[in-house]
Scaffold this motif. Structure first.
Motif, PDB file in Angstrom:
ATOM      1  N   LYS A 112      62.986  11.831  50.902  1.00 56.85           N
ATOM      2  CA  LYS A 112      62.959  11.621  52.346  1.00 56.85           C
ATOM      3  C   LYS A 112      63.062  12.961  53.085  1.00 56.85           C
ATOM      4  N   GLU A 113      63.998  13.785  52.621  1.00 57.10           N
ATOM      5  CA  GLU A 113      64.171  15.076  53.288  1.00 57.10           C
ATOM      6  C   GLU A 113      62.908  15.918  53.176  1.00 57.10           C
ATOM      7  N   TYR A 114      62.286  15.878  51.989  1.00 59.02           N
ATOM      8  CA  TYR A 114      61.050  16.645  51.787  1.00 59.02           C
ATOM      9  C   TYR A 114      59.959  16.152  52.721  1.00 59.02           C
ATOM     10  N   GLY A 115      59.837  14.825  52.800  1.00 57.89           N
ATOM     11  CA  GLY A 115      58.824  14.215  53.663  1.00 57.89           C
ATOM     12  C   GLY A 115      58.992  14.651  55.101  1.00 57.89           C
ATOM     13  N   GLU A 116      60.227  14.630  55.562  1.00 57.83           N
ATOM     14  CA  GLU A 116      60.473  15.002  56.955  1.00 57.83           C
ATOM     15  C   GLU A 116      60.105  16.459  57.231  1.00 57.83           C
TER      16      GLU A 116
END
Lengths: 517, 151
Positions: B9-13
């Motif tokens: 999720k953090e990477y996606g953001e």
């Protein structure tokens, strides 16, 4: 358990210091006439010792050793005391006391002023009495694991920062098990400093984590109380209770003996360093770390630059030196500036030059201070080393004790004098070692002479005993009586020295070359 | 419960809304090691340089803090001048790290440090001394290093 009072002196814990001396004191008195008759001072001292026996020596402090169970009981007692005054249940009182670092009076004062504020600050706000519980919240997504399962249990403290129960659990486990935190764990939210209370831990943590949490809380009790200190020995679980405060350490050296046998200083946690006060001990160790290894070599191979006093090693044949640091050019032989040498350098005929003389004077001064340091350091290090050798020797001797028993027909109890001698040697060398650090910082006056006399007498006695101890096992039996006498005598000399230095510290009679506060 | 969901999720953001000057190489197999490139901010001695940075997440992430290390040599008071190149960030200390802290914040702070070094919390104290006593010499040295290693 209450602090031990004067009457308690002589209990088992207090005896450990000088038990071997006390045992043989009577024997010493008996032998004194024959062996030390000419030493009138000693006779006098012994008289005093007999008269003053119930009085505590100046170099000893009152203390008690506490086991894990006793520590828990102490906390329980204090909680009981305070909870009736505050009218709070046990759990809350414990939290309040911890929050106030066990300063009862401060807690009671503040609580009487504004109970709501105290409760709120300690994380015991109005809703505290409701048991914390897990909740399922619709549409919730955990900010830590990013899970958003609707069936997931969640938890938040009163600060309202909600996470899934699994993450909360893992957060607590990490803090407690791997970081060793207990009373100061904060909410997992960045910037929120609310402390995680014990009810939350009990609700979320596994039994294993909860048990560790209890242990750690127990530890914080010792850390929070200035009159308690953990025994620094590895794996030792005892704590020592002693009333000597940090602000008194320039007047007293609170040496204590833990139930595990370790002699250490309550003030700083270092191994016994009497008669050298904590501040001097630290300065000395730091100095030794910086200086000693290389100081000997420096003294033998180098000179200082006459201008900037950098140490210079001459590694080539030419006497025309140029300081790497300040670029000053000088002559290695006469230490005068090179410019004055002209072309006559090979004769170095500038011996009478004024500037050269000044430079040499300066250098002699710095040499002298180095030599003074080395004088004390060498003796300090030597006692440290000898104590180790004495100990090694004892291990070997111990084996021979068995053979001594069979060859001389002595009983087991009769050969124990060897162990007593070994223990006395260790203890005296430890003391002697630190007398040199003490002496290094001592200013010269009449008291110094008395101290040095005491130091010399102890050192002489120790060397004599050490020599006896080195005899081959088959000769040991013959010197038994002498050894027993000498063992008593070194203990006696050690007490005299410690008594004198401790009295001097208490009365602030010693003048040091450095500040010891 | 694993941390993969959170990391993804953090990477996606960060991919959808990148931090200016920070490029993250795609993570495929190993999501615990991120290769990052940071551009030296204009107006600093690091301008025009591209610095390779390795962001390492511990297996206990986010309960334990990540570490950030410069693979490209950099003359900076907050980056250790050794083969590790560790960047010293206050929020990455075990005591200060909270599981709710985000990698976006970590990288933003790292970028901020490139922009203005923090002289109060430095690993390389000699560089701080130089910045105070002879700022021009510091700038020159940092520029040289940037030119030699990061361009």
């Amino acid at each position: 358990m209450a602090m031990s009072s004067d009457e308690e002196y002589g209990s088992d814990q207090m005896m450990s210091d000088d038990e071997l001396d006390a045992d043989s004191l009577g024997e010493l008195a008996g032998n004194l006439d024959s062996d030390y008759d000419n030493d009138a001072d000693d006779d006098q001292f012994l008289e005093n010792m007999r008269d003053d026996k119930p009085q505590k020596p100046a170099y000893e402090v009152d203390y008690t050793t506490l086991s894990d169970a006793e520590l828990r009981n102490k906390q329980k007692e204090q909680v009981e005391d305070v909870r009736h005054i505050l009218g709070q249940p046990v759990e809350q009182t414990a939290i309040l006391l911890r929050y106030f670092k066990w300063q009862k009076e401060r807690l009671i004062d503040k609580y009487m002023d504004d109970p709501d504020k105290v409760l709120e600050d300690a994380g015991l706000g109005a809703e505290w009495n409701d048991d914390p519980k897990l909740e399922k919240v619709r549409g919730f997504s955990c900010d830590i694991c990013c899970d958003d399962d609707a069936e997931m249990n969640t938890y938040s403290m009163r600060c309202g920062h909600r996470y899934c129960a699994d993450c909360y659990k893992q957060y607590l486990e990490n803090k407690i098990m791997s970081e060793g935190e207990s009373g100061r764990i904060q909410c997992p939210t960045d910037g929120c400093s609310r402390i995680v209370d014990s009810k939350t831990v009990r609700l979320l943590a596994s039994p294993k984590v909860l048990a560790r949490y209890g242990e750690l809380l127990n530890r914080t009790y010792v850390d929070d109380k200035p009159n308690l200190r953990w025994c620094p020995a590895p794996e030792c679980e005892f704590a020592v209770d002693c009333a000597v405060r940090q602000t008194e350490l320039h007047k007293i050296i609170p040496t204590v003996v833990c139930n595990c046998g370790l002699r250490f200083c309550f003030g700083c946690g270092h191994n016994d360093h009497q008669p050298c006060p904590c501040a001097l001990m630290k300065k000395w160790l730091k100095k030794c770390e910086d200086d000693s290894e290389t100081a000997n070599w420096i003294s033998a191979h180098t000179k200082e630059c006459p201008k900037c006093v950098s140490t210079i090693e001459k590694n080539g044949g030419c006497n025309h030196m140029t300081c790497r640091k300040c670029k000053h050019e000088f002559c290695w032989v006469c230490m005068g500036p090179w410019s004055e040498h002209g072309t006559n350098w090979y004769n170095c005929n500038r011996f009478e030059e004024k500037s050269g003389e000044e430079a040499r004077g300066q250098q002699a001064k710095s040499r002298a201070s180095l030599e003074r340091y080395l004088h004390y350091y060498n003796r300090y290090a030597n006692h440290d080393h000898s104590a180790k050798l004495d100990k090694d020797l004892y291990v070997k001797t111990e084996k021979k004790m068995t053979s001594l028993q069979s060859s001389s027909g002595m009983s087991w109890i009769e050969v124990q004098y060897l162990e007593a001698a070994s223990t006395a040697l260790q203890q005296c060398r430890q003391t002697l070692k630190w007398t040199y650090a003490f002496a290094f910082y001592l200013q010269r006056n009449n008291d110094t002479y008395i101290f040095e006399d005491n130091q010399r007498d102890l050192e002489m006695a120790v060397e004599q005993l050490s020599e006896l101890f080195e005899k081959p096992a088959d000769q040991l039996a013959a010197s038994r009586k002498e050894m027993v006498d000498k063992t008593a005598y070194v203990g006696h000399r050690r007490r005299i020295l410690l008594e004198d230095t401790a009295n001097g510290l208490r009365d602030e009679r010693w003048q040091f070359t450095t500040d010891i506060r | 419960m694993s941390s993969s969901k959170r990391i993804t999720k953090e990477y996606g953001e960060l991919e959808n809304d990148p931090i200016p000057g920070v490029t993250i190489k795609p993570i495929d197999q190993d999501m615990y090691n991120w290769d990052i490139e940071m551009s030296g901010p204009a107006g600093t001695p690091y301008a025009n340089g591209t610095f390779k940075v390795r962001l390492t997440l511990p297996t206990e992430y986010p309960f334990k803090p990540p570490t950030i290390a410069f693979k490209t040599k950099i003359y900076h008071p907050n980056v250790s001048n050794d083969d590790k190149g560790n960047m010293c960030l206050g929020m990455l200390r075990t005591d200060d790290w909270k599981p709710s802290c985000k990698l976006r914040t970590v990288l933003t702070l790292a970028m901020k440090l490139l922009n203005e070094p923090d002289t109060n919390d430095a690993v390389e104290t000699s560089i701080v001394e130089q910045m105070k006593s002879n700022h021009d010499a510091y700038v020159q040295r940092a520029k040289e290093w940037t030119k030699t290693y990061a361009v």
